[in-house]
Design an enzyme around this catalytic site. Structure first.
Site: not given
Ligand code: IVH
Length: 669
Positions: A115, A117, A119, A227, A315, A409, A412, A427, A432
């Site tokens: 999935e 992740k 932010d 998620y 990451k 400048c 020049c 300029c 130049c």
């Molecule tokens: S699973 C036990 N899935 O990442 C599993 N977390 O570092 C717990 N996050 O606090 C989280 N996308 O805020 C999961 N697809 C995803 C996620 C996700 C973002 C964040 C979430 C969690 C943090 C963990």
């Protein structure tokens, strides 16, 4: 007691609106027009106003019902919200799988759900008997802040679950986030009002979710992707994949990029694919979460102190970093534009070491108040030049030196000019040497004459040693001119001279682009080539004729005329011809992959001006129209799209975001 038919009508309206919210916000596939939706909504509002006893807590009208809170109360999650173990390399991802296999005492291949992740901000939503009962931030994992009223303002969070086999109690885990374009707009608005900007979309989402007044949150464009689940009463799942599919069926929004992969190598490959796509996504992701799919195996693997053994956050390389500004210099570009640039202690961002970041222009430096000696947050997005996001004011010592745009400048010494109403300082001296160096680099660049090997250092030496005074001089260079230069081997001198000679027959479009006429980018150059077929015809074209070219407006036309009316430029063209440079006209018509396709644009694009986007379409044989109809093939939607977007959805016209559009016209945005 309210009349039964009225009660039924209100219930029906709630159902209908829930359903259409789901189509619109979760599936992104609305069935009715915005106007029709508004009618339903207004009808319900009117009924509820007349009969307040009809109002239910899950009524779609109640999304912004709450009063401002004094502070958020603390609530316990039914199941703790765990965090994730991080990995930063392929090796660490492989170790994760080895650990799993050791723990399970099995070498059998594992099946993973992968999935994006997100932010953003983690939240817990609790549905009791299908109704959103309350919701909270993650907090310390055991207790979070009750932000129910604020969560209710988020349209992608259903107030009521739909579908069948619904559990009596369901804890849903998800990430609340803000799209990048919306974040930028929010910051622009805040700055216009003199309010501090948010550093990134995550901070903006967190700040918005923790507003004491839900009306403020309601005005912030927050969204959610779900998620996972916590406690579930009255239901069972066998796999994470099933969890995600079921959440979606119940009306909860799940990221469309989720996938299943066999074995860690496939999961790593998914990570790399997503990392390449990440800057084309409308929201920020900072990695991939890899989860063992089978819930039975998850149960066997269990949890360590704070994180489960069965999941890993792999990451991406960070795109933001902090470093110190050593100096602020100004750089002179090809057109004479003077750009303030921060020279910083080198730092790694997104896998490359950077030591310079652009500050764009004088006003930007003032707005961000960047000073020499400041600690700053910088960021790199895709291939774009790194930029300074903000100063870390808390790290100031008082010794920092404010920036002042030089009056002359730096190359020049000609006095710089900044026309009233313009952001750019220039300029004005066409001779130049900084401009000449840039002009040569541009002339030799990929989309232009495509001369290999003419890098910054070499151009520098050619100009500094007086070997090249304009781009035509390149064609007079001999191997023996180059070998005396510092660090120049015979072989590389030969290669460069070869490459220059090999560039004498560019297409007309490339040649026009190579000249570096202001406002004439690659796309416009190709349009001009297609229209005029020869350099001479272009050179002789009057304003009127130029304006007849699709995609050429008064500014571009004026700039082209100005270029060819300048005696120095005409002399340069003659010199290039004498040196044997012969642009070849387009001859037969160019490929027209978009022939017969009509495009409509709405909203602002980040990486293309509207002019350029239109020119790209027409260069590829397509047409641009200003209104959406059933005959429209594509609607390209940028930031803050207008009513054309709704119209396109209503008519079912294919909708492209900026990244899709970039791909279609063969341009990475
Ligand atoms: S699973 C036990 N899935 O990442 C599993 N977390 O570092 C717990 N996050 O606090 C989280 N996308 O805020 C999961 N697809 C995803 C996620 C996700 C973002 C964040 C979430 C969690 C943090 C963990």
């Amino acid at each position: 007691m309210v009349d039964k038919t009225i009660q039924e009508r209100a219930a029906r309206l709630r159902e209908l609106i829930h359903y259409h919210d789901y189509r619109y916000y979760v599936l992104d596939r609305p069935e009715i027009s915005d106007a029709e939706y508004d009618r339903l909504f207004r009808e319900l509002e009117e009924l509820e106003a007349r009969y307040p006893e009809l109002v239910t807590s899950d009524s779609p009208t109640q999304r912004v019902g709450g009063r401002p809170a004094e502070k958020f109360e603390s609530v316990a999650h039914r199941q703790p919200m765990l965090s994730l173990e991080n990995a930063f390399s392929e090796g660490e991802a492989r170790e994760f799988e080895q650990r799993l296999q050791r723990f399970l005492r099995s070498q059998a291949g594992l099946s993973y759900v992968v999935e994006p992740k997100m932010d953003g901000v983690a939240v817990n939503l609790v549905y009791e008997n299908c109704h959103l009962a309350w919701g909270a931030t993650r907090g310390d994992g055991f207790r979070g802040e009750n932000v129910t009223q604020n969560l209710k303002t988020i349209r992608t969070i259903p107030l009521k679950l739909q579908g069948d086999k619904l559990p009596a109690l369901l804890e849903v885990r998800g990430e609340v986030y803000m799209e990048v374009a919306q974040f930028k707009k929010l910051n622009r608005d805040r700055e216009a009002r003199g309010e501090p900007a948010f550093a990134n979309p995550r901070n903006a989402a967190a700040g918005s979710l923790r507003q004491l007044d839900p009306a403020v949150t309601a005005g912030r464009p927050l969204k959610i992707f779900c998620y996972g689940v916590g406690e579930v009463q009255g239901g069972e799942f066998a796999s994470q994949w099933e969890v995600l599919q079921t959440l979606q069926a119940w009306g909860l929004r799940v990221n469309p990029h989720i996938d299943r992969q066999q074995g860690i190598e496939a999961a790593i490959a998914y990570h790399h694919r997503l990392e390449e796509q990440r800057h084309g996504l409308p929201y920020e992701i900072d990695g991939v979460v890899i989860k063992v799919d089978s819930l039975e195996l998850q149960a066997r693997l269990g949890v360590k102190t704070r994180s489960p053994r069965w999941a890993l956050a792999y990451k991406f390389k960070a795109t933001q970093a902090t470093t110190q500004v050593k100096k602020i210099i100004v750089q002179v570009g090809r057109t004479g534009a003077v750009t303030p640039t921060a020279v910083m202690t080198p730092v790694e961002v997104g896998g490359v070491t950077v030591s310079r970041a652009t500050l764009h222009n004088e006003d930007e430096v003032v707005r961000k108040d960047v000073r020499e000696g400041d600690w700053v947050l910088i960021q790199r997005a895709g291939d774009v030049i790194p930029e300074v996001v903000q100063v870390i004011a808390s790290q100031r010592t008082g010794q920092e030196k404010p920036f002042k745009m030089p009056s002359n400048c730096p190359v020049c010494d000609t006095p710089l000019v900044r026309p009233p109403g313009e952001a750019v300082t220039r300029c004005p001296n066409p001779d130049c040497s900084a401009q000449l160096k840039r002009a040569i680099r541009h002339f030799a660049s990929k989309g232009a004459m495509d001369i290999d090997g003419l890098g910054e250092k070499i151009v520098e030496q050619l100009v500094e040693n007086g070997l090249v005074q304009d781009v035509a001089d390149l064609y007079r260079l001999q191997v023996t001119d180059l070998t005396p230069l510092e660090r120049f081997a015979e072989k590389s001198a030969q290669n460069i001279v070869q490459a220059i000679r090999g560039s004498k027959k560019p297409t007309l479009g490339r040649f026009i682009f190579a000249l570096g006429i202001r406002y004439v980018g690659e796309a416009t150059a190709n349009l001009l080539a297609g229209h005029f077929c020869t350099l001479q015809a272009l050179q002789e074209a009057g304003l009127e004729e130029l304006l007849r070219v699709e995609g050429v407006g008064p500014q571009v036309a004026g700039s082209i005329r100005e270029y060819f009316d300048n005696a120095k430029n005409r002399a340069l063209l003659t010199k290039l011809l004498e040196a044997g440079v012969r642009p070849e006209g387009p001859g037969r018509p160019q490929a027209a992959p978009l022939a017969g396709k009509t495009f409509v644009f709405t909203g602002g694009l980040q990486h293309f001006s509207r002019e350029e986007a239109k020119a790209l379409v027409t260069a590829l044989g397509g047409k641009v129209s200003s209104s959406v109809s059933a005959r429209t093939d594509y609607v390209v939607v940028g930031e803050e799209p207008g009513s054309k977007y709704a119209k396109a959805r209503e008519l079912g016209v294919e909708i492209l975001d900026e990244a899709d559009f970039g791909k279609l016209v063969g341009r990475k945005s």
